[in-house]
Design a protein around this motif. Sequence first.
Motif, PDB file in Angstrom:
ATOM      1  N   ASN A  60      13.273  -3.191 -15.262  1.00  0.00           N
ATOM      2  CA  ASN A  60      12.542  -3.094 -13.937  1.00  0.00           C
ATOM      3  C   ASN A  60      12.319  -1.604 -13.712  1.00  0.00           C
ATOM      4  O   ASN A  60      11.183  -1.472 -13.364  1.00  0.00           O
ATOM      5  CB  ASN A  60      13.512  -3.472 -12.660  1.00  0.00           C
TER       6      ASN A  60
ATOM      7  N   TRP B 117      -0.084  -0.092 -16.385  1.00  0.00           N
ATOM      8  CA  TRP B 117      -0.474  -1.434 -16.591  1.00  0.00           C
ATOM      9  C   TRP B 117      -1.656  -1.767 -15.727  1.00  0.00           C
ATOM     10  O   TRP B 117      -2.245  -2.904 -16.074  1.00  0.00           O
ATOM     11  CB  TRP B 117       0.718  -2.457 -16.367  1.00  0.00           C
TER      12      TRP B 117
ATOM     13  N   TYR C 283      -5.846  -2.882 -19.887  1.00  0.00           N
ATOM     14  CA  TYR C 283      -6.817  -3.682 -20.458  1.00  0.00           C
ATOM     15  C   TYR C 283      -8.222  -3.085 -20.413  1.00  0.00           C
ATOM     16  O   TYR C 283      -9.078  -3.365 -21.196  1.00  0.00           O
ATOM     17  CB  TYR C 283      -6.861  -5.060 -19.633  1.00  0.00           C
TER      18      TYR C 283
ATOM     19  N   GLY D 223       5.666 -12.575 -14.697  1.00  0.00           N
ATOM     20  CA  GLY D 223       5.353 -11.119 -15.251  1.00  0.00           C
ATOM     21  C   GLY D 223       4.172 -10.660 -15.087  1.00  0.00           C
ATOM     22  O   GLY D 223       3.699 -10.309 -16.325  1.00  0.00           O
ATOM     23  N   ALA D 224       3.415 -10.859 -13.979  1.00  0.00           N
ATOM     24  CA  ALA D 224       1.995 -10.766 -13.980  1.00  0.00           C
ATOM     25  C   ALA D 224       1.528  -9.133 -14.064  1.00  0.00           C
ATOM     26  O   ALA D 224       0.382  -9.005 -14.514  1.00  0.00           O
ATOM     27  CB  ALA D 224       1.450 -11.091 -12.644  1.00  0.00           C
TER      28      ALA D 224
ATOM     29  N   ASP E  18       6.513 -11.353 -10.390  1.00  0.00           N
ATOM     30  CA  ASP E  18       7.161 -10.020 -10.998  1.00  0.00           C
ATOM     31  C   ASP E  18       8.435  -9.688 -10.188  1.00  0.00           C
ATOM     32  O   ASP E  18       8.446  -9.605  -8.920  1.00  0.00           O
ATOM     33  CB  ASP E  18       5.894  -9.176 -11.113  1.00  0.00           C
ATOM     34  N   PRO E  19       9.483  -8.966 -10.750  1.00  0.00           N
ATOM     35  CA  PRO E  19      10.641  -8.599  -9.980  1.00  0.00           C
ATOM     36  C   PRO E  19      10.119  -7.112  -9.830  1.00  0.00           C
ATOM     37  O   PRO E  19      11.019  -6.596  -9.214  1.00  0.00           O
ATOM     38  CB  PRO E  19      11.650  -8.566 -11.196  1.00  0.00           C
ATOM     39  N   VAL E  20       9.342  -6.508 -10.194  1.00  0.00           N
ATOM     40  CA  VAL E  20       9.015  -5.105 -10.057  1.00  0.00           C
ATOM     41  C   VAL E  20       7.767  -4.922  -8.698  1.00  0.00           C
ATOM     42  O   VAL E  20       6.733  -4.958  -8.922  1.00  0.00           O
ATOM     43  CB  VAL E  20       8.511  -4.424 -11.291  1.00  0.00           C
TER      44      VAL E  20
ATOM     45  N   ASP F  72      12.474 -13.180 -10.271  1.00  0.00           N
ATOM     46  CA  ASP F  72      12.743 -12.930 -11.624  1.00  0.00           C
ATOM     47  C   ASP F  72      12.720 -14.306 -12.538  1.00  0.00           C
ATOM     48  O   ASP F  72      13.054 -15.461 -11.960  1.00  0.00           O
ATOM     49  CB  ASP F  72      14.254 -12.509 -11.712  1.00  0.00           C
ATOM     50  N   GLY F  73      11.948 -14.281 -13.721  1.00  0.00           N
ATOM     51  CA  GLY F  73      11.785 -15.547 -14.403  1.00  0.00           C
ATOM     52  C   GLY F  73      13.119 -16.267 -14.887  1.00  0.00           C
ATOM     53  O   GLY F  73      12.964 -17.344 -15.049  1.00  0.00           O
TER      54      GLY F  73
ATOM     55  N   LEU G 217       2.861 -13.601 -20.516  1.00  0.00           N
ATOM     56  CA  LEU G 217       2.206 -12.698 -21.501  1.00  0.00           C
ATOM     57  C   LEU G 217       3.312 -11.459 -21.607  1.00  0.00           C
ATOM     58  O   LEU G 217       3.254 -10.763 -20.629  1.00  0.00           O
ATOM     59  CB  LEU G 217       0.827 -12.322 -21.320  1.00  0.00           C
ATOM     60  N   GLY G 218       3.822 -11.051 -22.816  1.00  0.00           N
ATOM     61  CA  GLY G 218       4.707  -9.857 -22.886  1.00  0.00           C
ATOM     62  C   GLY G 218       5.895  -9.629 -22.190  1.00  0.00           C
ATOM     63  O   GLY G 218       6.158  -8.818 -21.844  1.00  0.00           O
TER      64      GLY G 218
HETATM   65  C1  SAM Z   1       4.684  -6.159 -20.916  1.00  0.00           C
HETATM   66  S1  SAM Z   1       4.408  -6.374 -19.043  1.00  0.00           S
HETATM   67  C2  SAM Z   1       3.286  -7.555 -19.400  1.00  0.00           C
HETATM   68  C3  SAM Z   1       2.393  -7.746 -18.058  1.00  0.00           C
HETATM   69  C4  SAM Z   1       1.199  -8.659 -18.202  1.00  0.00           C
HETATM   70  N1  SAM Z   1       1.844 -10.252 -18.260  1.00  0.00           N
HETATM   71  C5  SAM Z   1       0.532  -8.510 -19.280  1.00  0.00           C
HETATM   72  O1  SAM Z   1       0.347  -9.186 -20.088  1.00  0.00           O
HETATM   73  O2  SAM Z   1      -0.569  -7.704 -19.012  1.00  0.00           O
HETATM   74  C6  SAM Z   1       5.967  -7.133 -18.601  1.00  0.00           C
HETATM   75  C7  SAM Z   1       5.921  -7.636 -17.248  1.00  0.00           C
HETATM   76  O3  SAM Z   1       7.135  -8.485 -17.006  1.00  0.00           O
HETATM   77  C8  SAM Z   1       7.867  -7.981 -15.791  1.00  0.00           C
HETATM   78  N2  SAM Z   1       9.195  -8.597 -16.109  1.00  0.00           N
HETATM   79  C9  SAM Z   1      10.154  -7.938 -16.368  1.00  0.00           C
HETATM   80  N3  SAM Z   1      11.231  -8.772 -16.302  1.00  0.00           N
HETATM   81  C10 SAM Z   1      10.975  -9.856 -15.762  1.00  0.00           C
HETATM   82  C11 SAM Z   1      11.608 -11.055 -15.566  1.00  0.00           C
HETATM   83  N4  SAM Z   1      13.021 -11.015 -15.453  1.00  0.00           N
HETATM   84  N5  SAM Z   1      10.872 -12.112 -14.844  1.00  0.00           N
HETATM   85  C12 SAM Z   1       9.527 -11.993 -14.779  1.00  0.00           C
HETATM   86  N6  SAM Z   1       8.759 -10.807 -15.042  1.00  0.00           N
HETATM   87  C13 SAM Z   1       9.523  -9.739 -15.473  1.00  0.00           C
HETATM   88  C14 SAM Z   1       7.603  -6.630 -15.950  1.00  0.00           C
HETATM   89  O4  SAM Z   1       7.758  -6.072 -14.532  1.00  0.00           O
HETATM   90  C15 SAM Z   1       6.134  -6.424 -16.411  1.00  0.00           C
HETATM   91  O5  SAM Z   1       5.241  -6.571 -15.163  1.00  0.00           O
END
Ligand code: SAM
Length: 284
Positions: free
Chosen positions: A25, A35, A39, A75-76, A96-98, A118-119, A135-136
């Motif tokens: 986080n 971020w 893109y 995790g948008a 998203d947790p942030v 949190d996922g 994604l990611g």
């Molecule tokens: C690599 S970025 C990807 C962002 C977006 N999905 C993309 O592909 O452009 C990872 C994202 O996952 C979020 N994240 C981190 N830990 C997470 C969790 N436990 N649950 C959900 N999202 C999380 C981060 O805050 C971040 O926004």
Amino acid sequence: MPEYVPGAQLASGSREAELVQRTVNAWYEAHADEWGVIYQSTSIAGHIRQRRLARVLGWVDGLCLPAGSWALDLGAGGGTLALALAERGLHVVAVDPVPAMLHVTREKAAAVGLVLGDGHALGLASGCYDLALSLGVIPLLHTPTRALSELRRVLRPGGWLVVSGQNRLSLRDLLDPRFNPFVRTPRRALRRWLELGGIMARDDGIRLFDPTLREFERLLVECGLAVVCDWSIGFGSLTLLGRPILPEAAMVALDNCVQAVADCGAPVLAHAGTEYLVLAVKSA
Ligand SMILES: C[S@@+](CC[C@H](N)C(=O)[O-])C[C@H]1O[C@@H](n2cnc3c(N)ncnc32)[C@H](O)[C@@H]1O
């Protein structure tokens, strides 16, 4: 950051799990602005994300979901995917947790619902979503199977999941001794020894969960999802000892060439991208 095995099942609420998530986080809180624009970048990182997004949206369009269907983006991040889904007439919830990430999404896509969450433990009702995407994100998690199970739980029976993973056996990692998975254990042992001796600074970085595509698909099946199709992506970001070996434009050109060969099903290469995408469906 404690020593942990990426992808291990840490007890929910355990100190280790909390510390890992807090580290993740903090990193994204500090990099939220990047971020929002990644893109649009002409860098190799931006290029691969654009390609990945185009494929994801191609899959989503192919599902022919009726307007008003519910989509969850776990995790948008900067909200680019959430916005594209909302423009397709879907009701989108971005989790998203942030807070800083949700703020970037809010600025980009006012129609998207935002959830700070949190996922590993989605505070969302079961069986409500037609589509879930992430994604990611799975590679960052201390307990990825819990998040995959949560994604399955919130999907309706027959609902779709689009998810990306990080490939341990990627061309990039195999070619760079700093990342090569076959020397990971001795490399980490040496690093730890150097850290203990005060010769190197302690590594507090994020360790990624990076199963191969086949291992990842087995996890999906164990979580009650049926794999429909997959795609390996990302070949151009070649490094030596972690440093790029080509200028960005050359890496983009290389990526285009190798991706084209991989897409033709070339043996080995077809599964050697740095990432993969999987489309799965919630089995009854
Ligand atoms: C690599 S970025 C990807 C962002 C977006 N999905 C993309 O592909 O452009 C990872 C994202 O996952 C979020 N994240 C981190 N830990 C997470 C969790 N436990 N649950 C959900 N999202 C999380 C981060 O805050 C971040 O926004």
